[in-house]
Design a protein around this motif. Structure first.
Motif, PDB file in Angstrom:
ATOM      1  N   LEU A 267       0.824  -1.202   0.000  1.00  0.00           N
ATOM      2  CA  LEU A 267       0.000   0.000   0.000  1.00  0.00           C
ATOM      3  C   LEU A 267       0.861   1.256   0.000  1.00  0.00           C
ATOM      4  O   LEU A 267       0.340   2.373   0.096  1.00  0.00           O
ATOM      5  N   GLY A 268       2.190   1.042  -0.059  1.00  0.00           N
ATOM      6  CA  GLY A 268       3.094   2.188  -0.076  1.00  0.00           C
ATOM      7  C   GLY A 268       3.463   2.679   1.313  1.00  0.00           C
ATOM      8  O   GLY A 268       4.162   3.684   1.455  1.00  0.00           O
ATOM      9  N   ARG A 269       3.000   1.968   2.339  1.00  0.00           N
ATOM     10  CA  ARG A 269       3.357   2.378   3.707  1.00  0.00           C
ATOM     11  C   ARG A 269       4.785   1.983   3.984  1.00  0.00           C
ATOM     12  O   ARG A 269       5.212   0.873   3.625  1.00  0.00           O
ATOM     13  N   SER A 270       5.523   2.827   4.664  1.00  0.00           N
ATOM     14  CA  SER A 270       6.895   2.502   5.040  1.00  0.00           C
ATOM     15  C   SER A 270       6.915   2.094   6.516  1.00  0.00           C
ATOM     16  O   SER A 270       6.396   2.812   7.375  1.00  0.00           O
ATOM     17  N   LEU A 271       7.447   0.913   6.770  1.00  0.00           N
ATOM     18  CA  LEU A 271       7.494   0.414   8.146  1.00  0.00           C
ATOM     19  C   LEU A 271       8.940   0.349   8.623  1.00  0.00           C
ATOM     20  O   LEU A 271       9.829  -0.044   7.865  1.00  0.00           O
ATOM     21  N   PRO A 272       9.190   0.747   9.882  1.00  0.00           N
ATOM     22  CA  PRO A 272      10.546   0.608  10.424  1.00  0.00           C
ATOM     23  C   PRO A 272      10.960  -0.864  10.426  1.00  0.00           C
ATOM     24  O   PRO A 272      10.159  -1.747  10.767  1.00  0.00           O
ATOM     25  N   LEU A 273      12.202  -1.122  10.048  1.00  0.00           N
ATOM     26  CA  LEU A 273      12.708  -2.499   9.947  1.00  0.00           C
ATOM     27  C   LEU A 273      14.045  -2.585  10.673  1.00  0.00           C
ATOM     28  O   LEU A 273      14.967  -1.797  10.391  1.00  0.00           O
TER      29      LEU A 273
END
Ligand code: SF4
Length: 306
Positions: A267-273
């Protein structure tokens, strides 16, 4: 002298089949024509069901005696023959006549469409994974290892590379010794965090080998759909394969650790990894535990920010 009733050729065949002595049968009078009284089913040579076999045994004892003989040598012989025939039917390994099984191919199984990108709920995604044969790993799985107990928007989603032997047995990711170590690390670093665990591939590679690039690619859509549906707030990749797959950076583990990377979902969301060692690797190389603790400190910092 005992007056034996005549038997038909078909009856003779049955009695032979049931184990009566050929010599004994030879002493019985020859048959009336089968067409006169034999059941139509027998005339057509139709196989007879097991219950009918038992009835035939009873019939056999009735048509060889007429009337009921006084107890004597011939009567004992017939009783023994009948018992022998029954014993033959009932002993282990005897070949009963059974109804033909319904062919599996005739059973209509619903077709499961494999389209994780369009799946809107975890239940149908799980159904697709269970039906999946997209790569060769399906042949070695006892069961798919989809993920831990479902949580909505957990604080962390932990992603390893592939189910191990214990995972395959329990259908739970990070089961066994490595899983216990991982849980102990998480309990000490982020004790109150909600956590969902899964792997890059959902079926166990035999011999606990790492999954191949083809297997990773085949299963990737399931993982992306899983992340989209679970909606975790952050990701922790354990081991190099998970770190590279999620970060998209083809670097070694030491280069990827110690920082907050990003995973971009469908969905284009950026998640911390965050990246750390695989717990199985820490069991083999305990000298890395100090570095692993630094990684966990980063987890704790990120957890405290929200
Ligand atoms: Fe399908 Fe993934 Fe299992 Fe391969 S590992 S068979 S892609 S579910």
């Amino acid at each position: 002298m005992i007056d034996f009733q005549a038997i038909s050729p078909l009856q003779r065949t049955w009695l032979l089949e049931l184990g009566l002595e050929r010599a004994f049968l030879a002493r019985l009078p020859q048959a009336r024509p089968a067409s006169q009284s034999a059941p139509a089913q027998e005339q057509a040579g139709t196989p007879v069901a097991p219950a009918a076999v038992e009835r035939k045994l009873d019939d056999a004892s009735s048509f060889v005696t007429k009337p009921a003989p006084a107890r004597g040598v011939a009567s004992d012989a017939m009783t023994a023959a009948r018992d022998q025939a029954l014993a033959l039917l009932r002993k282990p390994g005897a070949r009963p006549v059974v109804a033909a099984p319904v062919e599996d191919s005739l059973a209509q199984k619903p077709t499961v469409l494999i389209q994780p990108e369009k799946t809107q709920d975890m239940a149908s995604l799980l159904e697709q994974v269970q039906a999946c044969q997209e790569c060769g790993l399906y042949t070695g799985r006892a069961q798919v290892v989809f993920g831990s107990e479902l949580l909505v928007e957990p604080d962390w989603m932990i992603i390893g590379e592939a189910p191990g032997t214990s995972d395959d047995r329990s259908a739970q990711p990070f089961d066994g010794k490595a899983g216990l170590l991982l849980q102990a690390m998480l309990n000490s670093a982020i004790p109150n965090a909600s956590i969902y665990k899964t792997h890059l591939v959902k079926c166990r590679p035999l011999g606990n080998r790492p999954p191949t690039q083809e297997e990773l690619a085949a299963c990737r859509a399931f993982l992306d759909a899983q992340i989209r549906l679970v909606q975790p707030r952050r990701l922790l990749a354990v081991g190099l394969l998970a770190a590279v797959a999620l970060s998209g950076r083809d670097e070694d583990l030491e280069a990827l650790r110690g920082q907050t990377l990003a995973y971009t979902d469908s969905l284009g969301r950026s998640l911390p990894l965050v990246v750390t060692y695989h717990p199985a690797s820490l069991l083999l190389r305990p000298q890395h535990k100090a570095n692993a603790w630094r990684d966990l400190s980063l987890l704790r910092e990120l957890q405290a920010q929200s």
